[in-house]
Scaffold this motif. Sequence first.
Motif, short mmCIF file in Angstrom:
data_model
loop_
_atom_site.label_atom_id
_atom_site.label_comp_id
_atom_site.label_asym_id
_atom_site.label_seq_id
_atom_site.Cartn_x
_atom_site.Cartn_y
_atom_site.Cartn_z
N LEU A 1 0.84 -1.19 0.00
CA LEU A 1 0.00 0.00 0.00
C LEU A 1 0.88 1.24 0.00
O LEU A 1 1.33 1.71 1.05
N PRO A 2 1.18 1.82 -1.17
CA PRO A 2 2.06 3.01 -1.23
C PRO A 2 1.40 4.21 -0.56
O PRO A 2 0.28 4.61 -0.91
N LEU A 3 2.08 4.80 0.40
CA LEU A 3 1.50 5.93 1.13
C LEU A 3 1.50 7.22 0.31
O LEU A 3 0.73 8.13 0.59
N ALA A 4 2.36 7.28 -0.71
CA ALA A 4 2.37 8.47 -1.56
C ALA A 4 1.09 8.58 -2.38
O ALA A 4 0.78 9.65 -2.91
N ASP A 5 0.32 7.48 -2.49
CA ASP A 5 -0.97 7.53 -3.17
C ASP A 5 -2.05 8.18 -2.30
O ASP A 5 -3.12 8.53 -2.80
N VAL A 6 -1.76 8.31 -1.00
CA VAL A 6 -2.74 8.82 -0.06
C VAL A 6 -2.34 10.19 0.49
O VAL A 6 -3.17 11.09 0.62
N PHE A 7 -1.06 10.33 0.79
CA PHE A 7 -0.57 11.55 1.44
C PHE A 7 0.35 12.33 0.51
O PHE A 7 1.02 11.74 -0.35
N ASP A 8 0.40 13.62 0.72
CA ASP A 8 1.30 14.49 -0.03
C ASP A 8 2.66 14.48 0.66
O ASP A 8 2.94 15.33 1.51
N LEU A 9 3.50 13.51 0.31
CA LEU A 9 4.81 13.38 0.93
C LEU A 9 5.79 14.34 0.26
O LEU A 9 5.83 14.42 -0.97
N PRO A 10 6.59 15.06 1.04
CA PRO A 10 7.47 16.08 0.43
C PRO A 10 8.48 15.51 -0.55
O PRO A 10 8.85 16.19 -1.51
N ASP A 11 8.92 14.28 -0.34
CA ASP A 11 9.88 13.65 -1.26
C ASP A 11 9.21 12.56 -2.09
O ASP A 11 9.90 11.72 -2.68
N GLY A 12 7.88 12.56 -2.13
CA GLY A 12 7.15 11.59 -2.95
C GLY A 12 7.43 10.16 -2.54
O GLY A 12 7.87 9.88 -1.42
N ASP A 13 7.17 9.23 -3.46
CA ASP A 13 7.37 7.82 -3.13
C ASP A 13 8.83 7.40 -3.21
O ASP A 13 9.16 6.26 -2.88
N GLU A 14 9.71 8.31 -3.61
CA GLU A 14 11.14 7.98 -3.68
C GLU A 14 11.84 8.26 -2.35
O GLU A 14 12.94 7.76 -2.12
N GLY A 15 11.24 9.05 -1.50
CA GLY A 15 11.88 9.41 -0.25
C GLY A 15 11.65 8.38 0.83
O GLY A 15 10.53 7.90 1.03
N GLU A 16 12.70 8.02 1.55
CA GLU A 16 12.59 7.04 2.62
C GLU A 16 11.83 7.62 3.80
O GLU A 16 12.16 8.69 4.30
N MET A 17 10.79 6.90 4.27
CA MET A 17 10.00 7.35 5.41
C MET A 17 10.56 6.84 6.72
O MET A 17 10.27 7.39 7.78
N ASP A 18 11.33 5.76 6.67
CA ASP A 18 11.86 5.15 7.89
C ASP A 18 10.74 4.93 8.90
O ASP A 18 10.81 5.36 10.05
N ILE A 19 9.69 4.23 8.45
CA ILE A 19 8.53 3.98 9.33
C ILE A 19 8.97 3.07 10.48
O ILE A 19 9.50 1.99 10.26
N GLU A 20 8.76 3.54 11.70
CA GLU A 20 9.22 2.80 12.87
C GLU A 20 8.11 2.51 13.88
O GLU A 20 8.36 1.89 14.90
N GLY A 21 6.89 2.94 13.58
CA GLY A 21 5.79 2.68 14.50
C GLY A 21 4.46 2.58 13.79
O GLY A 21 4.15 3.41 12.93
N LEU A 22 3.70 1.54 14.12
CA LEU A 22 2.33 1.37 13.66
C LEU A 22 1.46 1.12 14.89
O LEU A 22 1.89 0.46 15.84
N ALA A 23 0.24 1.62 14.86
CA ALA A 23 -0.69 1.37 15.96
C ALA A 23 -2.11 1.44 15.41
O ALA A 23 -2.38 2.17 14.45
N ILE A 24 -3.00 0.66 16.02
CA ILE A 24 -4.41 0.65 15.63
C ILE A 24 -5.25 1.02 16.84
O ILE A 24 -5.07 0.47 17.93
N ASP A 25 -6.15 2.00 16.63
CA ASP A 25 -7.03 2.43 17.71
C ASP A 25 -8.31 2.97 17.11
O ASP A 25 -8.27 3.83 16.21
N ASP A 26 -9.44 2.46 17.60
CA ASP A 26 -10.75 2.99 17.24
C ASP A 26 -10.96 3.08 15.74
O ASP A 26 -11.50 4.07 15.22
N GLY A 27 -10.53 2.05 15.01
CA GLY A 27 -10.76 2.01 13.58
C GLY A 27 -9.81 2.82 12.74
O GLY A 27 -10.05 3.05 11.55
N TRP A 28 -8.68 3.23 13.33
CA TRP A 28 -7.66 3.99 12.60
C TRP A 28 -6.34 3.24 12.62
O TRP A 28 -5.97 2.64 13.63
N LEU A 29 -5.62 3.31 11.51
CA LEU A 29 -4.23 2.85 11.46
C LEU A 29 -3.34 4.07 11.54
O LEU A 29 -3.40 4.95 10.68
N TRP A 30 -2.52 4.13 12.60
CA TRP A 30 -1.59 5.24 12.81
C TRP A 30 -0.19 4.82 12.35
O TRP A 30 0.23 3.67 12.53
#
Length: 381
Positions: free
Chosen positions: A97-126
Amino acid sequence: MPARPVTRPQVASTLPAEAAKAPASVIRATASEKVAGQVDLDFNDHDPGTDEKPIGDDVSALARIGDTLFCATDEGSAIESLAWDGKAQRYGAHRCLPLADVFDLPDGDEGEMDIEGLAIDDGWLWIVGSHSLKRSKLRDGDDLSRLPEIKTDRNRCFLGRMPLVERTPGMFEPVKRDGQRRAAALHIRKDGSNAIRRRLGKDPLLAPFMRVPAKENGFDIEGLAVVGDRVFLGLRGPVISKVAMLVELRIADGGRGGLKLAEVTEGLDYLLHPMLLDGLGVRDLLYVDGRLLILGGASMGLSGPQAIYALDAMPARGHHLARDRIHRVMCLPIVDGADHAEGIVTHTDGSTQLLMVVCDSPAPARRKDPRALRADLYRMP
């Protein structure tokens, strides 16, 4: 209403006195918890023949809801979705699921996000990026002049959420919009900063570490837990005088696909909770059954002690956690140069709830299939 500026330190005390008095307790590999089982994460649509590193080499965050397991890596800008296959006893049906398709990332889909945390609460994925800086790696034949090069990947300063939709029983998908709910994120400026780095960059304790790269005890987010509108960020670094830090924020809807920081309590737009984790930093957070599990590991890029701690009760809003409520509940094995515990999540086997631990830099035994990563299962501490 925008949060009011805060000029005084927002931590209960500069550092807990017991950190200076008592040596950190020793974590022995021989005391590690026995593995209760293993399960494979099968990233079956990944082509191991390309030059790109296999996804299983870099899994850095996990979150589960129903039969759906979300994973992220510390490279790229996507969320990986897996589905539990009870017959095969593995997580498969991999989707990217490419996040650049959903969010306006400053470096687009080529920029490393270094995602280090995921959490689910009340029907949301953080989702949260490390918000850290990085230094150029010194390679064979390089001279030391390369070491001063510190880089900023703007996509790393990401904190956002996506609504979850249950497509079939137990199978969830994050979407851009679901009725009145829509994906939203904190704004990232052109210089790569956001409200989190700006606020914490003025904190007396954290300010000196904001320009230090990750894995050099610099500022580095590596854990995320969400309880209602309270967002907790676990810091891998800095660890200051053997004390790790938990940052508490309150996140509000900013409108037009944006999020904003709100006051945690009157006059304070964040709180720092100091934690004694035997000198370790935070590698992941998991809020489950009313308590917070904390995965601890080395703040720098080293093989060393790793353990899981439990905070029995979350602090009341606007109050600091009682440090004597944090207990070490499990020690994890130490493997020199490999198997760095990076993510924790629950896994259900029938009526039994287990704890899944996923490792970065996996040992060869975890990669018998180049498309899969073998995770360990432990009894819930």
